[in-house]
Design a protein around this motif. Structure first.
Motif, mmCIF file in Angstrom:
data_model
loop_
_atom_site.group_PDB
_atom_site.id
_atom_site.type_symbol
_atom_site.label_atom_id
_atom_site.label_comp_id
_atom_site.label_asym_id
_atom_site.label_seq_id
_atom_site.Cartn_x
_atom_site.Cartn_y
_atom_site.Cartn_z
ATOM 1 N N ASN A 149 31.398 27.551 -18.768
ATOM 2 C CA ASN A 149 29.956 27.642 -18.545
ATOM 3 C C ASN A 149 29.535 29.027 -18.078
ATOM 4 O O ASN A 149 28.341 29.352 -18.064
ATOM 5 C CB ASN A 149 29.517 26.591 -17.528
ATOM 6 C CG ASN A 149 28.023 26.356 -17.546
ATOM 7 O OD1 ASN A 149 27.451 26.027 -18.585
ATOM 8 N ND2 ASN A 149 27.374 26.530 -16.404
ATOM 9 N N ALA A 150 30.497 29.859 -17.712
ATOM 10 C CA ALA A 150 30.200 31.230 -17.295
ATOM 11 C C ALA A 150 29.432 31.994 -18.369
ATOM 12 O O ALA A 150 28.714 32.950 -18.063
ATOM 13 C CB ALA A 150 31.497 31.963 -16.970
ATOM 14 N N PHE A 151 29.570 31.575 -19.630
ATOM 15 C CA PHE A 151 28.968 32.332 -20.719
ATOM 16 C C PHE A 151 27.695 31.680 -21.270
ATOM 17 O O PHE A 151 27.179 32.129 -22.309
ATOM 18 C CB PHE A 151 29.995 32.508 -21.844
ATOM 19 C CG PHE A 151 31.219 33.248 -21.383
ATOM 20 C CD1 PHE A 151 31.196 34.615 -21.198
ATOM 21 C CD2 PHE A 151 32.389 32.562 -21.081
ATOM 22 C CE1 PHE A 151 32.314 35.294 -20.745
ATOM 23 C CE2 PHE A 151 33.514 33.235 -20.634
ATOM 24 C CZ PHE A 151 33.479 34.610 -20.459
ATOM 25 N N ALA A 152 27.184 30.673 -20.585
ATOM 26 C CA ALA A 152 26.007 29.964 -21.096
ATOM 27 C C ALA A 152 24.815 30.895 -21.286
ATOM 28 O O ALA A 152 24.178 30.900 -22.349
ATOM 29 C CB ALA A 152 25.640 28.814 -20.160
ATOM 30 N N ALA A 153 24.499 31.682 -20.278
ATOM 31 C CA ALA A 153 23.329 32.561 -20.374
ATOM 32 C C ALA A 153 23.534 33.703 -21.366
ATOM 33 O O ALA A 153 22.692 33.913 -22.255
ATOM 34 C CB ALA A 153 22.952 33.097 -18.989
ATOM 35 N N PRO A 154 24.616 34.478 -21.265
ATOM 36 C CA PRO A 154 24.773 35.555 -22.251
ATOM 37 C C PRO A 154 24.909 35.038 -23.682
ATOM 38 O O PRO A 154 24.401 35.669 -24.620
ATOM 39 C CB PRO A 154 26.046 36.283 -21.797
ATOM 40 C CG PRO A 154 26.741 35.358 -20.861
ATOM 41 C CD PRO A 154 25.668 34.538 -20.244
ATOM 42 N N ALA A 155 25.580 33.892 -23.866
ATOM 43 C CA ALA A 155 25.773 33.379 -25.219
ATOM 44 C C ALA A 155 24.445 33.005 -25.878
ATOM 45 O O ALA A 155 24.285 33.151 -27.100
ATOM 46 C CB ALA A 155 26.704 32.177 -25.195
#
Length: 328
Positions: A52-58
């Motif tokens: 979930n660490a990449f939810a915003a950048p993705a």
């Protein structure tokens, strides 16, 4: 990793990555709407974090036509045996298998490996050991790679870690109260991580020792990183001390690796308050590897200073400066 039983694969719903030994790792996918992606990013999270660490950048990258896949590495998130260190070899094998599975899902589309902190160290050591980019991989992005090796730690930290690893490897460590280290200036994001039950709050001693061994290998592998690659740090990096960061920057191969430092960046570059600048740089670089970054972060004075040290043949000596630098 256990015995190989099948080809690595991503399930049709893109919710699981099935590793070569049959272990199922939770997966998240963020795909652009309306057509095939222009490029694909396979992302590895940091220590005690999860996909979930990449939810915003993705989501930002999807809007620019870039797909992102991220899985929970073993021992983290919803992966098997939370809190238990899987071992560097297993983490590297999982990465190579996941890259193979993503390539099969998007044949002919440029694929980039991205790691954050611990995840960046996994990418770095994997590629350095391979000697070349794996077939079908077009490049790598390392965000705040964890390179705090034992050689750059003060002696008392090395001693305490060694003793704890030999005697109480199952003991869980929590950050000392009052420790003034900021991972990011995005306070709301940090508070959300504190509330997230899938983010590990206390680490076993053997997991910390395993991470340190990975960081040893990462700093030792910097000079072997194949390219094209992009290495990113924040000017306000507080988790990885300046000494190992400087050594890493000085050792990066200038002919195939770009380095950048962001004046307003912290350790969690992709989720800081000014993360949009970093995300846009990554998107632009993925769509045109090797190009100058839109932000100009590769011209930061510290980048020029440390990259110049390599040209002068005089990179920092960790043995002489570790005791002075300490754990700052």
């Amino acid at each position: 990793m256990g015995t190989r039983v099948a080809e690595p694969a991503i399930d049709p719903a893109a919710t699981e990555y099935v590793a070569a030994d049959g272990v199922r790792l939770p997966l998240k996918a963020w795909l652009p709407e309306g057509g095939a992606p222009k490029a694909v990013i396979l992302a590895l999270h940091g220590f005690n974090d999860y996909s979930n660490a990449f939810a915003a950048p993705a989501k930002d990258w999807a809007a620019q036509g870039i797909a992102t896949y991220a899985y929970d590495q073993r021992g983290f998130g919803r992966g098997p045996r939370p809190g238990i260190w899987a071992g560097v070899d297993t983490m590297q094998a999982d990465l190579l298998g996941a890259a193979q599975a993503v390539r099969a899902r998007h044949p002919g589309v440029p694929l980039f490996l991205l790691g954050e902190s611990m995840g960046a160290a996994v990418v770095l050591t994997t590629l350095a050991e391979q000697g070349n980019l794996p077939v079908g991989v077009s490049g790598a992005i390392l965000s705040a790679p964890a390179v705090w090796s034992r050689d750059t730690m003060p002696f008392y930290q090395r001693w305490a870690l060694a003793v704890a690893s030999w005697t109480v490897p199952w003991y869980e460590l929590t950050p000392p109260k009052g420790l003034k280290i900021r991972a990011s200036d995005n306070i709301e994001m940090l508070r959300a991580l504190g509330r997230d039950p899938l983010v590990i709050k206390a680490s076993r001693v053997d997991a910390v020792a395993g991470l340190t061994t990975l960081m040893d290998q990462a700093l030792g592998s910097v000079g072997k990183l194949p390219g094209p690659a992009l290495v990113l740090y924040g000017e306000h990096e507080e988790l990885i001390p300046r000494l190992p960061v400087g050594i890493a920057l000085s050792r990066l191969p200038k002919d195939r690796v770009q380095a950048a430092i962001y004046p307003k960046g912290f350790h969690m570059l992709l989720r800081d308050l000014h993360a949009g600048v970093v995300r846009d740089d990554i998107a632009a670089w993925v769509l045109d590897p090797g190009r100058p970054l839109p932000s100009g972060a590769e011209t930061h004075p510290r980048v020029l200073e440390h990259r110049g040290a390599l040209v002068a043949g005089n990179p920092p000596d960790p043995g002489k400066t570790a005791a002075v630098q300490g754990g700052s």
